[in-house]
Design an enzyme around this catalytic site. Sequence first.
Site, PDB file in Angstrom:
ATOM      1  N   THR A  41      27.848  48.352   0.243  1.00  0.00           N
ATOM      2  CA  THR A  41      28.368  49.731   0.770  1.00  0.00           C
ATOM      3  C   THR A  41      28.986  49.515   2.015  1.00  0.00           C
ATOM      4  O   THR A  41      29.892  50.248   2.415  1.00  0.00           O
ATOM      5  CB  THR A  41      26.932  50.484   0.802  1.00  0.00           C
ATOM      6  N   ALA A 181      24.107  67.186   9.999  1.00  0.00           N
ATOM      7  CA  ALA A 181      24.165  66.911  11.454  1.00  0.00           C
ATOM      8  C   ALA A 181      23.645  65.300  11.782  1.00  0.00           C
ATOM      9  O   ALA A 181      23.252  65.269  12.763  1.00  0.00           O
ATOM     10  CB  ALA A 181      24.117  67.616  12.426  1.00  0.00           C
ATOM     11  N   LEU A 186      28.637  63.083  12.067  1.00  0.00           N
ATOM     12  CA  LEU A 186      29.185  63.240  13.317  1.00  0.00           C
ATOM     13  C   LEU A 186      30.113  61.942  13.593  1.00  0.00           C
ATOM     14  O   LEU A 186      31.177  62.272  14.361  1.00  0.00           O
ATOM     15  CB  LEU A 186      28.057  62.913  14.279  1.00  0.00           C
ATOM     16  N   MET A 319      17.740  52.988   6.893  1.00  0.00           N
ATOM     17  CA  MET A 319      18.855  52.585   5.858  1.00  0.00           C
ATOM     18  C   MET A 319      20.022  51.989   6.905  1.00  0.00           C
ATOM     19  O   MET A 319      21.110  52.740   7.221  1.00  0.00           O
ATOM     20  CB  MET A 319      19.418  53.932   5.108  1.00  0.00           C
ATOM     21  N   ALA A 321      22.594  48.376   7.943  1.00  0.00           N
ATOM     22  CA  ALA A 321      22.823  47.271   7.560  1.00  0.00           C
ATOM     23  C   ALA A 321      22.021  46.054   8.179  1.00  0.00           C
ATOM     24  O   ALA A 321      21.644  45.084   7.699  1.00  0.00           O
ATOM     25  CB  ALA A 321      24.271  46.834   7.825  1.00  0.00           C
ATOM     26  N   HIS A 322      21.853  46.419   9.761  1.00  0.00           N
ATOM     27  CA  HIS A 322      21.161  45.028  10.278  1.00  0.00           C
ATOM     28  C   HIS A 322      19.742  44.945   9.729  1.00  0.00           C
ATOM     29  O   HIS A 322      19.132  43.835   9.831  1.00  0.00           O
ATOM     30  CB  HIS A 322      21.212  45.099  11.815  1.00  0.00           C
ATOM     31  N   HIS A 445      28.390  43.198  38.564  1.00  0.00           N
ATOM     32  CA  HIS A 445      28.947  44.426  38.890  1.00  0.00           C
ATOM     33  C   HIS A 445      30.639  44.089  38.887  1.00  0.00           C
ATOM     34  O   HIS A 445      30.984  43.067  39.264  1.00  0.00           O
ATOM     35  CB  HIS A 445      28.517  44.604  40.334  1.00  0.00           C
TER      36      HIS A 445
END
Length: 466
Positions: A41, A181, A186, A319, A321-322, A445
């Site tokens: 997937t 949602a 999203l 659910m 992938a990592h 920075h």
Amino acid sequence: MATYDLVVIGTGPGGYVCAVRAAQLGMKVAVVEKNATLGGTCLNVGCMPSKALLHASEMFEEAGHSFAKMGVSVSTPKLDLPAMMDFKQQGIDGNVKGVEFLMKKNKIDVLKGSGKILGTGKVEVSADGKSQVVETKNIVIATGSDIARLKGIEIDEKRIVSSTGALSLEKVPGRLLVIGAGVIGLELGSVWRRLGSEVMVVEFLDRILPGMDGEIAKQFQRILEKQGFAFKLGSKLTGVEANGKALLAKIEPAAGGAAETIEADVVLVCIGRVPFTDGLGLKEAGVALDERGRVQIDAHFATNVKGVYAIGDVVAGPMLAHKAEDEGVAVAEILAGQAGHVNYDVIPGVVYTTPEVSSVGKTEEELKQAGQAYTVGKFPFTANGRSKVNQTTDGFVKILADAKTDRVLGVHIIGREAGEMIHEAVVLMEFGGSAEDLARSCHAHPTRSEAIKEAALAVGKRAIHM
Ligand code: FAD
Ligand code: NAI
């Protein structure tokens, strides 16, 4: 008959990573894949194509809306959707080829076909009416997940689509109605809104992104509304009818009540995903499922059948992938006699919109519910120098720390590049670090990551730039 140490069924991020790690540890490995391409997937219809379209559509929007104020004068950008889809496909192809390369490099046999477990040590692989049986010491089920469907609503992947259809629309829908949602709604809602759709999102609950920190989700909803998203919370879809070119969607309050009809050109149903176990022969092989149809495993990824393990979307947990990849590594290491392990308390989650939302560890709601005493440190990007010069000041960083020990319990970020920034918090939490540790680590920075250091300082009420 071919014999292996390990046969992995499914080549998504769980399966192929598991296979590579097992081969590294000296096992003779095969993977079984029923799809024409490897990668599951994630590579074919999930993470990668969605991120390609998110990137391309963001560039389109930036070129149209942000370049001029920086003194970059371009004519109004035009959308070439077929070319954008080609860009997406090139990304998919490149990654799929990468997985093929990894299989060759690690001498992993790729068995094309549908895998069925015949019992301990035996997998049948069938394709084009032919089948073969392979013998193996161990089997890992990594067959992933499929879209969840709504009763009575047929997904044709043209006008009523799942994420798969929404990744390949042939033209920009004038009106896109998104049901759910969550992350897919999203992300893909953002893609099509940027390309010109009017997007309305219908959500069953009274908030967006359930599971994410409530304060972050609230601010995210406000930002999305400013971008043009419309939300209908506490509502559900009960039916869709075609009326010539338009679709008429029936929307009811979640608690029941009078229905209203909303017109749309495309309806995207994304209300979650369900484990995929079709055709695996689990019932015959006696592999137990839990009450939600997921393969049941113990703390070492073992099912109730000797030599059969499971990982990724097909088992409990987020659910992602990592998460699937880390489980793949852990189970391979366990099979090699090592101490493979996944720390489920420290799994980041990212929503790849603009701004991005990222999160690791506990939300404020979870800490309240657990009765855990905590302190909060927050820092807005409006006070971060780099964000100010780039004029990308939406969002903030929020750090939750143990009130007694100062150990960081959760970090939540909404803002540009939040998905990259979260990882210093992941490493810190993996090492059991405190807000003070983060606050005393030197940050370059000017970077947006300085907002994390400032939020850590704010836990001790001593942020400098606020
Ligand atoms: P999958 O990737 O689903 O792979 C399972 C494989 O098993 C498939 O190739 C399938 O063909 C094969 N298979 C199934 N049954 C058999 C059988 N009997 N024989 C042979 N082969 C079989 N997650 C993220 O972390 N980040 C993201 O940005 C992200 N974006 C997403 C966007 C979308 C639109 C979607 C739908 C999902 C997204 N996800 C994302 C979720 C992510 O794709 C999954 O968590 C991940 O793919 C799960 O990996 P897996 O290895 O468990 O299963
Ligand atoms: P989701 O679980 O994220 O969101 C589904 C939403 O639909 C929830 O808000 C839920 O309350 C709502 N819902 C459920 N039934 C409904 C109904 N009948 N009417 C209206 N709303 C309803 O699932 P989504 O977005 O489909 O994604 C599936 C999975 O894919 C997620 O679990 C996620 O982990 C993974 N994914 C991850 C991504 C990432 O990491 N960036 C991107 C896309 C998907």
